[in-house]
Design a protein around this motif. Sequence first.
Motif, PDB file in Angstrom:
ATOM      1  N   ILE A   1      38.020  47.904  43.710  1.00  9.63           N
ATOM      2  CA  ILE A   1      37.748  47.011  42.467  1.00  9.63           C
ATOM      3  C   ILE A   1      38.394  45.540  42.590  1.00  9.63           C
ATOM      4  CG2 ILE A   1      36.806  46.471  40.256  1.00  9.63           C
ATOM      5  CD1 ILE A   1      36.508  49.705  40.115  1.00  9.63           C
ATOM      6  N   SER A   2      39.771  45.877  42.582  1.00 13.75           N
ATOM      7  CA  SER A   2      40.717  44.449  42.507  1.00 13.75           C
ATOM      8  C   SER A   2      40.516  43.692  43.674  1.00 13.75           C
ATOM      9  CB  SER A   2      42.195  45.298  42.464  1.00 13.75           C
ATOM     10  OG  SER A   2      42.878  43.968  42.328  1.00 13.75           O
ATOM     11  N   ASP A   3      40.301  44.268  44.903  1.00  6.51           N
ATOM     12  CA  ASP A   3      40.034  43.680  46.172  1.00  6.51           C
ATOM     13  C   ASP A   3      38.729  42.733  46.090  1.00  6.51           C
ATOM     14  OD1 ASP A   3      40.893  43.087  49.071  1.00  6.51           O
ATOM     15  OD2 ASP A   3      38.746  43.802  49.161  1.00  6.51           O
ATOM     16  N   LEU A   4      37.630  43.430  45.625  1.00  9.17           N
ATOM     17  CA  LEU A   4      36.432  42.709  45.328  1.00  9.17           C
ATOM     18  C   LEU A   4      36.510  41.533  44.414  1.00  9.17           C
ATOM     19  CD1 LEU A   4      33.811  45.344  45.513  1.00  9.17           C
ATOM     20  CD2 LEU A   4      34.195  43.564  47.038  1.00  9.17           C
ATOM     21  N   SER A   5      37.275  41.756  43.271  1.00  9.84           N
ATOM     22  CA  SER A   5      37.566  40.717  42.442  1.00  9.84           C
ATOM     23  C   SER A   5      38.245  39.469  42.782  1.00  9.84           C
ATOM     24  CB  SER A   5      38.281  41.341  41.008  1.00  9.84           C
ATOM     25  OG  SER A   5      38.593  40.213  40.120  1.00  9.84           O
ATOM     26  N   LYS A   6      39.225  39.776  43.581  1.00 13.00           N
ATOM     27  CA  LYS A   6      40.055  38.852  44.558  1.00 13.00           C
ATOM     28  C   LYS A   6      39.254  38.189  45.462  1.00 13.00           C
ATOM     29  CE  LYS A   6      44.520  40.982  43.769  1.00 13.00           C
ATOM     30  NZ  LYS A   6      45.860  41.500  44.618  1.00 13.00           N
ATOM     31  N   GLU A   7      38.489  38.766  46.042  1.00 12.57           N
ATOM     32  CA  GLU A   7      37.497  38.166  46.986  1.00 12.57           C
ATOM     33  C   GLU A   7      36.518  37.166  46.439  1.00 12.57           C
ATOM     34  OE1 GLU A   7      37.461  38.256  50.492  1.00 12.57           O
ATOM     35  OE2 GLU A   7      37.967  40.431  51.129  1.00 12.57           O
ATOM     36  N   GLU A   8      35.982  37.742  45.357  1.00 12.78           N
ATOM     37  CA  GLU A   8      35.078  36.650  44.550  1.00 12.78           C
ATOM     38  C   GLU A   8      35.657  35.686  44.028  1.00 12.78           C
ATOM     39  OE1 GLU A   8      31.550  35.752  42.871  1.00 12.78           O
ATOM     40  OE2 GLU A   8      31.832  37.230  44.242  1.00 12.78           O
ATOM     41  N   SER A   9      37.061  35.774  43.396  1.00 13.06           N
ATOM     42  CA  SER A   9      37.728  34.762  42.904  1.00 13.06           C
ATOM     43  C   SER A   9      37.965  33.537  43.990  1.00 13.06           C
ATOM     44  CB  SER A   9      39.048  34.950  42.003  1.00 13.06           C
ATOM     45  OG  SER A   9      39.872  35.530  42.990  1.00 13.06           O
ATOM     46  N   ARG A  10      38.497  33.855  45.027  1.00  9.75           N
ATOM     47  CA  ARG A  10      38.905  33.067  46.113  1.00  9.75           C
ATOM     48  C   ARG A  10      37.380  32.499  46.761  1.00  9.75           C
ATOM     49  NH1 ARG A  10      42.763  37.278  47.604  1.00  9.75           N
ATOM     50  NH2 ARG A  10      41.464  37.872  49.217  1.00  9.75           N
TER      51      ARG A  10
ATOM     52  N   LEU B   1      30.609  44.954  42.567  1.00  9.66           N
ATOM     53  CA  LEU B   1      29.724  44.211  42.773  1.00  9.66           C
ATOM     54  C   LEU B   1      28.931  43.941  41.627  1.00  9.66           C
ATOM     55  CD1 LEU B   1      28.622  45.273  46.415  1.00  9.66           C
ATOM     56  CD2 LEU B   1      30.183  43.241  45.812  1.00  9.66           C
ATOM     57  N   VAL B   2      28.849  44.683  40.681  1.00 11.09           N
ATOM     58  CA  VAL B   2      27.593  44.402  39.715  1.00 11.09           C
ATOM     59  C   VAL B   2      28.477  44.155  38.218  1.00 11.09           C
ATOM     60  CG1 VAL B   2      26.125  46.071  40.598  1.00 11.09           C
ATOM     61  CG2 VAL B   2      27.838  46.905  38.912  1.00 11.09           C
ATOM     62  N   SER B   3      29.866  43.961  38.386  1.00 16.61           N
ATOM     63  CA  SER B   3      30.245  43.529  37.062  1.00 16.61           C
ATOM     64  C   SER B   3      31.317  42.453  37.257  1.00 16.61           C
ATOM     65  CB  SER B   3      31.028  45.087  36.439  1.00 16.61           C
ATOM     66  OG  SER B   3      32.362  45.103  37.488  1.00 16.61           O
ATOM     67  N   ARG B   4      30.580  41.310  38.031  1.00 21.49           N
ATOM     68  CA  ARG B   4      31.997  40.317  37.989  1.00 21.49           C
ATOM     69  C   ARG B   4      32.058  39.510  37.024  1.00 21.49           C
ATOM     70  NH1 ARG B   4      27.742  37.843  42.837  1.00 21.49           N
ATOM     71  NH2 ARG B   4      27.608  39.733  44.129  1.00 21.49           N
ATOM     72  N   SER B   5      31.483  39.812  35.683  1.00 27.25           N
ATOM     73  CA  SER B   5      31.471  39.004  34.736  1.00 27.25           C
ATOM     74  C   SER B   5      32.956  39.341  33.911  1.00 27.25           C
ATOM     75  CB  SER B   5      30.414  38.839  33.858  1.00 27.25           C
ATOM     76  OG  SER B   5      29.986  40.258  33.340  1.00 27.25           O
ATOM     77  N   LEU B   6      33.349  40.473  34.139  1.00 27.54           N
ATOM     78  CA  LEU B   6      34.252  41.309  33.709  1.00 27.54           C
ATOM     79  C   LEU B   6      35.617  40.655  34.155  1.00 27.54           C
ATOM     80  CD1 LEU B   6      33.384  44.965  33.398  1.00 27.54           C
ATOM     81  CD2 LEU B   6      33.566  43.236  31.488  1.00 27.54           C
ATOM     82  N   GLY B   7      35.713  39.992  35.444  1.00 24.57           N
ATOM     83  CA  GLY B   7      36.877  39.415  35.864  1.00 24.57           C
ATOM     84  C   GLY B   7      37.976  40.407  36.382  1.00 24.57           C
ATOM     85  N   GLY B   8      39.081  40.078  36.183  1.00 21.70           N
ATOM     86  CA  GLY B   8      40.377  40.976  36.372  1.00 21.70           C
ATOM     87  C   GLY B   8      40.282  42.357  35.717  1.00 21.70           C
ATOM     88  N   PHE B   9      39.604  42.219  34.559  1.00 19.04           N
ATOM     89  CA  PHE B   9      39.535  43.525  33.724  1.00 19.04           C
ATOM     90  C   PHE B   9      38.628  44.497  34.398  1.00 19.04           C
ATOM     91  CE2 PHE B   9      37.668  46.101  30.124  1.00 19.04           C
ATOM     92  CZ  PHE B   9      39.077  46.385  29.727  1.00 19.04           C
TER      93      PHE B   9
END
Length: 266
Positions: free
Chosen positions: A91-100, A176-184
């Motif tokens: 999940i952290s990897d997907l979050s970083k991919e999204e932020s970058r 993929l479905v919880s992008r609004s939560l950000g790093g949390f």
Amino acid sequence: MALNNLVNQLGELNPQVFRELKGSFKQRNVLITVAISLVGQLLMLIDLGLELPSYSLGAEINWPLWWQDVFVWLSLIGIFSLLVVGTYMLISDLSKEESRGTLNFLRLTPQSSRSILGGKLLGVPALLYLAVGFALPLHFCAAIAGQIHLIELLGFYIVLGSSCLFCYSMALLFGLVSRSLGGFQAWLGSGAVLIFLWITTMVIDNAGVSHYPADWLTLFNPTIVLPYLIDSNSFDPNSFYPVERSFQDLRWFGIHIGASFWTMAG
């Protein structure tokens, strides 16, 4: 050199795996991972060794039972590490991919979605797989010394692998479905898995099957297999698994799948 060749060969089969492994398998990261795995095993053996009775007291040590204890603790640590830490990493990897902004770039590549997600499943938790891999020899030796049949040990590995596949797939979906939560989102997802494993492990430990509708939830916890592999996991046979259960007693909706599997195996 051999590690680089292996990574390159995997890259030819799945470019996403190569991308993930290239980012994870730095020399420093690999050395730290191996050190944590080996030191952790050593500390666990020392701690369990301190529980052994002293020869000066004339006590007879039940070594198979002690090795069963080692097997169970290694299994529990492996289950929680793979499912909880692996979920967090994905999940952290997907979050970083999204932020970058690289997640959209991956969608535009000629790779299929199956190749991308498969690469994530294999590549992102690669260091975790490495740590668990260095614990497998001790786990295997503990099973043999604890008089656990190889076919039952293989069954445990299959159940654990299936649980990882299910949990990691759900982690990717949640990421993929919880992008609004950000790093949390990584902490939320892994925390939910930790709480689920903790509660269901306590249920399995205390009651096993309670004959309530929620019993099916324990099927998603690989710990449910452990009571069928051994009769007890401590020096006090009544401390963890008060009811002795055999792998051959394993049932599914009343069907004796354990006995059937044992018969087919030999």
